[in-house]
Scaffold this motif. Structure first.
Motif, short mmCIF file in Angstrom:
data_model
loop_
_atom_site.label_atom_id
_atom_site.label_comp_id
_atom_site.label_asym_id
_atom_site.label_seq_id
_atom_site.Cartn_x
_atom_site.Cartn_y
_atom_site.Cartn_z
N GLN A 1 0.83 -1.21 0.00
CA GLN A 1 0.00 0.00 0.00
C GLN A 1 0.86 1.26 0.00
O GLN A 1 0.36 2.36 0.18
N MET A 2 2.19 1.04 -0.16
CA MET A 2 3.15 2.15 -0.20
C MET A 2 3.15 2.95 1.09
O MET A 2 3.23 4.17 1.11
N LYS A 3 3.06 2.23 2.23
CA LYS A 3 3.19 2.83 3.55
C LYS A 3 4.35 2.14 4.27
O LYS A 3 4.16 1.32 5.16
N ALA B 1 10.00 -2.88 2.95
CA ALA B 1 9.78 -1.57 3.57
C ALA B 1 11.01 -0.69 3.41
O ALA B 1 10.92 0.51 3.07
N HIS B 2 12.21 -1.24 3.68
CA HIS B 2 13.45 -0.46 3.50
C HIS B 2 13.63 -0.05 2.04
O HIS B 2 14.10 1.06 1.75
N TYR B 3 13.25 -0.93 1.13
CA TYR B 3 13.37 -0.62 -0.29
C TYR B 3 12.50 0.58 -0.67
O TYR B 3 12.95 1.48 -1.38
N LYS B 4 11.29 0.61 -0.16
CA LYS B 4 10.39 1.72 -0.49
C LYS B 4 10.82 3.01 0.21
O LYS B 4 10.46 4.10 -0.22
N ASN B 5 11.57 2.90 1.34
CA ASN B 5 12.11 4.08 2.02
C ASN B 5 13.41 4.56 1.36
O ASN B 5 13.98 5.57 1.78
#
Length: 722
Positions: free
Chosen positions: A261-263, A297-301
């Motif tokens: 969900q891109m969160k 999650a780290h990848y999207k951050n």
């Protein structure tokens, strides 16, 4: 970023009756009570084994180490336990604990011990639980056909009345197999039905699992809001019963949902929480999936180094435990990370690894096997229902025979009572005669002393006495006549009942024989083989051959459906059906044999009447067990029909390996199938003879000329009609 989380479902059904109703405080009180009981039962035996088992079940979700100690103690003195179901349960719980700690081969070994004990006890419920837990281990190893086979075998052992919770959990596990193979509609149906049953029984642990499964289906349908909704419901319920394993699992699920969900912030929070709990529980398998979610999650951050670190940790766990799902998802994550780090070679390498592991999980062969087993399971249920109906009919026939015997006994009782009455009447008559004789002697004495007037009076009285005797004899004769008439009437009624019962039994046997013939006409193997041949022609772009095959198959199916509703059909329709079937078999085996159909000149097939589907099994046996078993260049099948002495002779002849040599080459299943076909033909011939007074029908099979091939001959009465 691809997300996947495997689920633990069935194992909780083994302990739900002890754990699910309790909160964390209630479980603590229960553990204290069990520890007191354990001190009271210090001697090794049934009582101590049962308390240790209960302690292991309660602690398995909070303290795996202690739970291991309890089951190992039970196993250490299993020879002193007389109730062997306690030992079987201990091995089953040990397998579940080994599953939690990712010791999958050891878990299978423990389950085999439990299954051996339950089989010896003939404990179907225990056997079902063992098989279902074995299916869970196969699922963890990505062996989905083997898992589904174990689940279906477990369902066959459970009692629908007393094992409702076990059946619900196993159906939920089957839903997970469908989920893995992409059949989301069937998976959701299984999950929802399972949730309703667990909610009815207030089984909180399996409610948690069902909600988790429903959330994963919504996730695969890209409905992230619904997935998060059901996942949070599951987490809330798991937290209320202090189920650390479920809390860890659902935290990992939410981490994946929020990552998609891109969160990434929420994804990282839930992912780190899941990692912390699974490290306490020593659950390496779930840690592998958690590392994938945190890497995402780290990848999207934008923290690619941390994403790479967690991705490599996940891949190491997947390789250590040999779990293809973890290796697949970790490979995809690392491919995306290395692409962002501008390292195309590593990105391409892991991208290829991803497709390699994905193909090994979802191959068409596995999907086909799962679909076949599902169809087989539905067929077995229908077959079981049919057998139960047959048992009911047999029981009704037994009751009718018993009632007939009872009526016969009542009749015998009535006859005995009639004979007794006749004897009593005779006794009364003798007594009456004796009294009359004494009266006559007295009156004769009086006559000697009386005048002629008195003698005349005595004579009149004697005449009246003779008249009474005449009436008495007449009444007695009337009673005897009525008794004989009643006896003959009852005898006639009994004979009519016997004749009616014999007629019903004869009609039932005839219906059964025709039904078996219909079944054997187009068996599933033949249908599937024809359809496969059609598919092959289509794939080879041979449209004309495919079209011919479809037309002939449709024509044959129509003829069979029309003929199957009648006891006698016209000869031209039956002859056409036989020719179509033979031509289809010849096309399917690429012309491996030739064939001829000959009709005598003095026979008009349109007016001739034949029993439907009587000759086809002989043609099928000649092709499958004679011509195809050992193919020859001159393989030939000949079917002829002649008329001799007012009878019809139908001959099926082949030049194959022969009936004696064929029995040595074909499999046991084929021999049984051929034997059933020939038996069905003989039964129908016997039925025809029972309907015909002269018994003209017959069936014979023999070896061909020079011990080559087989000749089968059916003789039928010559019947005609418009």
């Amino acid at each position: 970023m691809y997300f996947k989380q495997k689920l633990l479902i069935y194992i909780f059904i083994l302990i739900c009756w002890m754990v699910s109703p309790y909160t964390a405080l209630a479980q603590s009180k229960k553990i204290d009570s069990l520890n007191i009981l354990l001190k009271e039962h210090s001697n090794e035996g049934n009582a101590r084994g049962l308390v240790l088992y209960d302690l292991a079940v309660v602690k398995m979700r909070t303290d795996i180490g202690k739970a291991f100690e309890h089951v190992e103690e039970i196993i250490s003195f299993q020879d002193k336990i007389t109730k062997k179901n306690i030992v079987a349960n201990a091995y089953r719980v040990k397998a579940i604990l080994q599953y939690f700690t990712s010791k999958l081969p050891e878990a299978l070994e423990s389950l085999n011990y439990a299954l051996k004990i339950d089989n010896a006890l003939k404990n179907n419920t225990g056997i079902g639980k063992d098989l279902s837990t074995i299916g869970l281990i196969y699922m963890a190893q990505s062996k989905f056909p083997e898992a589904l086979r174990s689940y279906l075998a477990a369902l066959a052992k459970f009692d629908p009345k007393k094992d409702e919770l076990d059946i619900a959990a196993t159906n939920s596990n089957i839903g997970t197999v469908y989920n893995e193979m992409g059949n989301l509609t069937q998976a959701m149906d299984n999950y929802q039905k399972s949730y309703i049953i667990h909610k009815k029984h207030r089984n909180y642990i399996n409610q948690v699992n069902s909600l988790t499964n429903i959330a994963t289906v919504h996730f695969k349908k890209n409905d992230l809001n619904e997935a998060i909704k059901y996942s949070k419901l599951s987490l809330k319920l798991a937290d209320s019963i202090a189920d650390l394993g479920a809390i860890a699992r659902e935290s990992g699920n939410l981490s994946g949902y929020y990552a998609n969900q891109m969160k990434p912030g929420l994804s990282l929070t839930y992912g780190l929480k899941a990692i912390e709990l699974n490290k306490k529980l020593n659950n390496e398998r779930s840690l592998g999936f958690n590392y994938i979610n945190v890497s995402s999650a780290h990848y999207k951050n934008g923290n690619y180094q941390q994403a790479k670190l967690y991705g490599l940790n996940a891949l190491n766990i997947g390789e250590k435990l040999n779990i293809n799902e973890i290796k697949r998802d970790a490979s995809l994550a690392l491919s995306e990370v290395y692409e962002s780090l501008k390292n195309p070679d590593s990105s391409l390498f892991y991208h290829k690894q991803f497709f390699k592991f994905a193909d090994s999980i979802g191959s068409n062969k596995k999907k086909t096997e799962i679909t076949r087993m599902g169809i087989q399971y539905e067929f077995d249920k229908k077959e079981l229902s049919y057998q139960q109906k047959q048992l009911l009919v047999d029981e009704q026939l037994k009751q009718q025979k018993l009632q007939l015997a009872l009526n016969h006994a009542e009749l015998q009782k009535g006859l005995q009572f009639r004979d007794l009455q006749a004897i009593q009447l005779q006794n009364e008559k003798l007594r009456s005669d004796e009294k009359e004789k004494q009266l006559l002697i007295a009156r004769n004495n009086e006559k000697l002393q009386a005048s002629r007037v008195n003698e005349l009076s005595q004579q009149q009285k004697l005449n009246k006495l003779e008249l009474k005797q005449l009436w008495l004899y007449g009444a007695l004769a009337l009673v005897i006549l009525m008794s004989v008439l009643i006896y003959l009437l009852n005898l006639y009624r009994i004979r009519r009942l016997k004749f009616k019962n014999e007629l019903q039994e004869h009609q039932y046997q005839l219906s059964e024989s025709e039904l078996r013939a219909i079944r054997s006409q187009m068996n599933p193997h033949f249908i599937f083989n024809v359809l496969n041949s059609i598919e092959a022609y289509v794939m080879d772009n041979e449209k004309r051959k495919a079209s011919r095959l479809i037309q002939k198959f449709a024509a044959l199916s129509r003829l069979i459906l029309e003929n199957s509703t009648k006891s006698l059909v016209s000869g031209d329709k039956e002859w056409k059906a036989l020719m179509l079937y033979t031509e289809l078999e010849a096309m399917r085996y690429d012309g491996a044999f030739t064939y001829t159909f000959l009709v005598a000149d003095d026979i008009q097939l349109k007016t001739l009447k034949l029993p439907p589907m009587l000759i086809q099994p002989l043609i099928e046996n000649a092709i499958l067990h004679g011509l195809i078993t050992d193919p020859k260049a001159d393989a030939h099948l000949a079917v002829t029909i002649n008329k001799e002495d007012g009878k019809i002779y139908i001959t099926v002849e082949d030049n194959g390996v022969g009936i004696e040599h064929s029995a040595n080459k074909i499999t046991i299943g084929s021999v049984k199938e051929m034997s059933l076909g020939l038996t069905s033909i003989q039964e129908r011939v016997d039925m025809i003879n029972k309907q015909q007074s002269r018994r003209q029908a017959s069936f014979a099979i023999k070896t061909g000329v020079n011990n080559r091939g087989t000749i089968a001959i059916i003789c039928l009465p010559f019947l005609t009609g418009v």
